[in-house]
Design an enzyme around this catalytic site. Structure first.
Site, PDB file in Angstrom:
ATOM      1  N   THR A  70       0.807  -1.222   0.000  1.00 55.37           N
ATOM      2  CA  THR A  70       0.000   0.000   0.000  1.00 55.37           C
ATOM      3  C   THR A  70       0.839   1.270   0.000  1.00 55.37           C
ATOM      4  O   THR A  70       0.291   2.359  -0.140  1.00 55.37           O
ATOM      5  CB  THR A  70      -0.936   0.013   1.221  1.00 55.37           C
ATOM      6  OG1 THR A  70      -0.151  -0.070   2.413  1.00 55.37           O
ATOM      7  CG2 THR A  70      -1.912  -1.149   1.173  1.00 55.37           C
ATOM      8  N   ALA A 112       4.075   3.917  -1.330  1.00 56.29           N
ATOM      9  CA  ALA A 112       4.434   4.487  -2.630  1.00 56.29           C
ATOM     10  C   ALA A 112       5.306   3.529  -3.434  1.00 56.29           C
ATOM     11  O   ALA A 112       5.071   3.311  -4.630  1.00 56.29           O
ATOM     12  CB  ALA A 112       5.150   5.824  -2.436  1.00 56.29           C
ATOM     13  N   SER A 137      -4.136  -2.416   6.953  1.00 56.74           N
ATOM     14  CA  SER A 137      -4.488  -2.385   5.528  1.00 56.74           C
ATOM     15  C   SER A 137      -5.109  -3.686   5.030  1.00 56.74           C
ATOM     16  O   SER A 137      -5.617  -3.734   3.904  1.00 56.74           O
ATOM     17  CB  SER A 137      -3.234  -2.086   4.691  1.00 56.74           C
ATOM     18  OG  SER A 137      -2.713  -0.814   4.998  1.00 56.74           O
ATOM     19  N   ARG A 178      21.861  -3.966   3.796  1.00 56.42           N
ATOM     20  CA  ARG A 178      22.755  -3.485   2.745  1.00 56.42           C
ATOM     21  C   ARG A 178      24.228  -3.696   3.069  1.00 56.42           C
ATOM     22  O   ARG A 178      25.018  -4.057   2.190  1.00 56.42           O
ATOM     23  CB  ARG A 178      22.494  -1.995   2.473  1.00 56.42           C
ATOM     24  CG  ARG A 178      21.189  -1.726   1.761  1.00 56.42           C
ATOM     25  CD  ARG A 178      20.923  -0.236   1.650  1.00 56.42           C
ATOM     26  NE  ARG A 178      19.606   0.032   1.072  1.00 56.42           N
ATOM     27  CZ  ARG A 178      18.944   1.165   1.230  1.00 56.42           C
ATOM     28  NH1 ARG A 178      19.474   2.145   1.947  1.00 56.42           N
ATOM     29  NH2 ARG A 178      17.758   1.322   0.682  1.00 56.42           N
ATOM     30  N   CYS A 221      18.344   4.966  -2.777  1.00 54.23           N
ATOM     31  CA  CYS A 221      17.963   5.624  -4.030  1.00 54.23           C
ATOM     32  C   CYS A 221      19.051   6.566  -4.542  1.00 54.23           C
ATOM     33  O   CYS A 221      19.369   6.568  -5.739  1.00 54.23           O
ATOM     34  CB  CYS A 221      16.648   6.379  -3.852  1.00 54.23           C
ATOM     35  SG  CYS A 221      16.605   7.413  -2.361  1.00 54.23           S
ATOM     36  N   GLN A 273      17.029  16.041  -2.973  1.00 59.82           N
ATOM     37  CA  GLN A 273      16.191  14.858  -2.893  1.00 59.82           C
ATOM     38  C   GLN A 273      14.709  15.190  -2.740  1.00 59.82           C
ATOM     39  O   GLN A 273      14.315  16.069  -1.974  1.00 59.82           O
ATOM     40  CB  GLN A 273      16.676  13.966  -1.751  1.00 59.82           C
ATOM     41  CG  GLN A 273      18.083  13.456  -2.006  1.00 59.82           C
ATOM     42  CD  GLN A 273      18.589  12.488  -0.962  1.00 59.82           C
ATOM     43  OE1 GLN A 273      19.745  12.556  -0.566  1.00 59.82           O
ATOM     44  NE2 GLN A 273      17.756  11.557  -0.515  1.00 59.82           N
ATOM     45  N   GLY A 279      11.149  10.190  -1.374  1.00 62.49           N
ATOM     46  CA  GLY A 279      12.089   9.422  -0.578  1.00 62.49           C
ATOM     47  C   GLY A 279      11.634   9.224   0.853  1.00 62.49           C
ATOM     48  O   GLY A 279      12.089   8.306   1.534  1.00 62.49           O
ATOM     49  N   LYS A 299      25.288   6.530   3.859  1.00 60.14           N
ATOM     50  CA  LYS A 299      24.845   5.446   2.974  1.00 60.14           C
ATOM     51  C   LYS A 299      25.558   5.548   1.624  1.00 60.14           C
ATOM     52  O   LYS A 299      26.042   4.545   1.080  1.00 60.14           O
ATOM     53  CB  LYS A 299      23.337   5.495   2.775  1.00 60.14           C
ATOM     54  CG  LYS A 299      22.511   5.067   3.969  1.00 60.14           C
ATOM     55  CD  LYS A 299      21.026   5.270   3.695  1.00 60.14           C
ATOM     56  CE  LYS A 299      20.176   4.977   4.916  1.00 60.14           C
ATOM     57  NZ  LYS A 299      18.738   5.252   4.679  1.00 60.14           N
ATOM     58  N   HIS A 322      15.019  12.645  -7.810  1.00 55.72           N
ATOM     59  CA  HIS A 322      16.211  13.231  -7.188  1.00 55.72           C
ATOM     60  C   HIS A 322      17.129  13.840  -8.251  1.00 55.72           C
ATOM     61  O   HIS A 322      17.180  13.367  -9.397  1.00 55.72           O
ATOM     62  CB  HIS A 322      17.019  12.163  -6.453  1.00 55.72           C
ATOM     63  CG  HIS A 322      16.392  11.639  -5.201  1.00 55.72           C
ATOM     64  ND1 HIS A 322      15.248  12.156  -4.646  1.00 55.72           N
ATOM     65  CD2 HIS A 322      16.774  10.618  -4.379  1.00 55.72           C
ATOM     66  CE1 HIS A 322      14.944  11.487  -3.545  1.00 55.72           C
ATOM     67  NE2 HIS A 322      15.858  10.546  -3.358  1.00 55.72           N
TER      68      HIS A 322
END
Length: 380
Positions: A54, A56, A83, A142, A175, A202, A206, A259, A288
């Site tokens: 649900t 973005a 949801s 990551r 991103c 940005q 985001g 990051k 971005h």
């Protein structure tokens, strides 16, 4: 006309509205998403789960899967208990959102996660134990040793040991890292980057759909002379910009900036490359922009760099000095390609050892959902 924030969740409406059309001086220079639905439901495809459907990025997962005719024999829509039970149509079939539980991944081959780091940490390993390949959009895994951090056009070989039927974690980079390295890597391969200085601009996307909605709301409120609603960022966003809202670390960098530093080193498999970043939030909806300064070990002139970038997969060059036309966030919104321009020699460095470039990319698409689906495609 529907708002950009509403359009980011178009599959929950039960219909597929026509996206807002953006003025584009040269509409063939960037790859747009297809305008017709591509049916991909087939018995020989893998079973898919979308976690955080649900949100973005979750909604963009569905859009990209449809646009790219990703084959699947079944698709499971997973979200929070709040949801669960929502009904909507995807590729002419009605689905019900299910609550995410430990039992959700039985029989699932590929799970696309975008529900936040805490959810990924809790349910990612559960899915792997069920034999699912998890492509995770959060920062949870990551920097974990042994977990591939993948941009398919950049380091697809990092996934050589990941196979369908054998549970595994694959991390989607941040991103800003994806958008930056799509442009920087082809040049790095040619001349080896020694140092990279990045300034990011940005978009609201985001920070999620709620931030996009608040930017739209604030814009109306400010234009009407009202006090802006500041629930997401705690300060005015419309007609303003500010340092990225990520927590600031003891070294003075914020988490978003670090990051970029750490992920670049892992993706390039180069612990010695020097990277520094300054990340800024700007009142743009979903794409971005980044200013990137590169210092090379070998000489690389701007003309050769432009030729390299023109041939790079997933990259389009928009660099017209005569008409002062270069990439913009608006132009790349809802597009797959990352756009690069302002390609010029760095006059502060001797012997063609430096370049400046300006990069724009859709944060929800290539910066998140498209990259994740491309990772999934490598498993087919």
């Amino acid at each position: 006309m529907q708002s950009p924030a509403t359009l980011s969740r178009r599959f929950l409406t039960g219909t597929t509205p026509t996206p807002t059309l953006l003025h584009h001086p040269n509409p063939t220079s960037l790859r747009s998403r297809p305008t017709t639905v591509q049916m991909a439901l087939r018995e020989d495809g893998p079973s898919i789960a979308v976690v955080g459907v649900t949100g973005a990025v979750g909604q963009e997962f569905l859009s990209v899967l449809s646009d790219r005719s990703f084959p699947y024999r079944s698709i499971k829509m997973l979200a929070s208990k709040r949801s669960a039970g929502k009904k909507y149509t995807f590729e002419d079939n009605e689905y019900v959102v299910e609550e995410l539980t430990g039992e959700s991944f039985k029989g699932v081959d590929i799970a696309l996660f975008s529900a936040g780091g805490s959810i990924s940490k809790e349910f990612g390993p559960v899915a792997v134990e069920c034999g699912t390949v998890v492509v995770d959009n959060s920062s949870a895994f990551r920097m974990v040793d042994g977990v591939p951090l993948v941009i398919p056009e950049v380091n697809g070989d990092a996934m050589k040991d990941v196979k369908l039927g054998k549970g595994a974690l694959v991390a989607n980079p941040n991103c800003s890292t994806i958008i930056c390295l799509m442009a920087a890597t082809p040049l790095h391969r040619q001349a080896k980057v020694l140092r990279m200085v990045v300034s990011t601009y940005q978009a609201a996307s985001g920070a999620g759909a709620a931030a996009m909605e608040e930017l739209e709301l604030q814009t109306r409120e400010v234009l009407e002379g009202k006090r802006p609603t500041c629930n997401i960022f705690k300060q005015q966003y419309a007609f303003n910009l500010f340092s990225h809202n990520a927590p600031v670390l003891p070294n003075g960098y914020n988490e978003e900036e670090m990051k970029l530093v750490k992920e670049t080193r892992k993706i390039w498999n180069d612990k010695d490359v020097k990277v520094t970043a300054t990340c800024i939030r700007v009142p743009v909806m979903r794409a971005h922009a980044e200013s990137v300064n590169l210092q090379f070990a070998s000489p690389l002139d701007e003309n050769e760099a432009k030729d390299i970038l023109k041939k790079a997969p997933g990259v389009v060059v928009i660099d017209d000095r005569a008409s002062n036309r270069f990439p913009t966030p608006l132009e790349v919104s809802n597009k797959d390609d990352v756009a690069v321009g302002r390609i010029r020699q760095d006059e502060s460095q001797d012997g063609n050892h430096g370049l400046d470039i300006f990069v724009c990319g859709d944060q929800i698409r290539k910066g998140a959902a498209l990259n994740a689906v491309q990772i999934a495609e490598m498993l087919l």
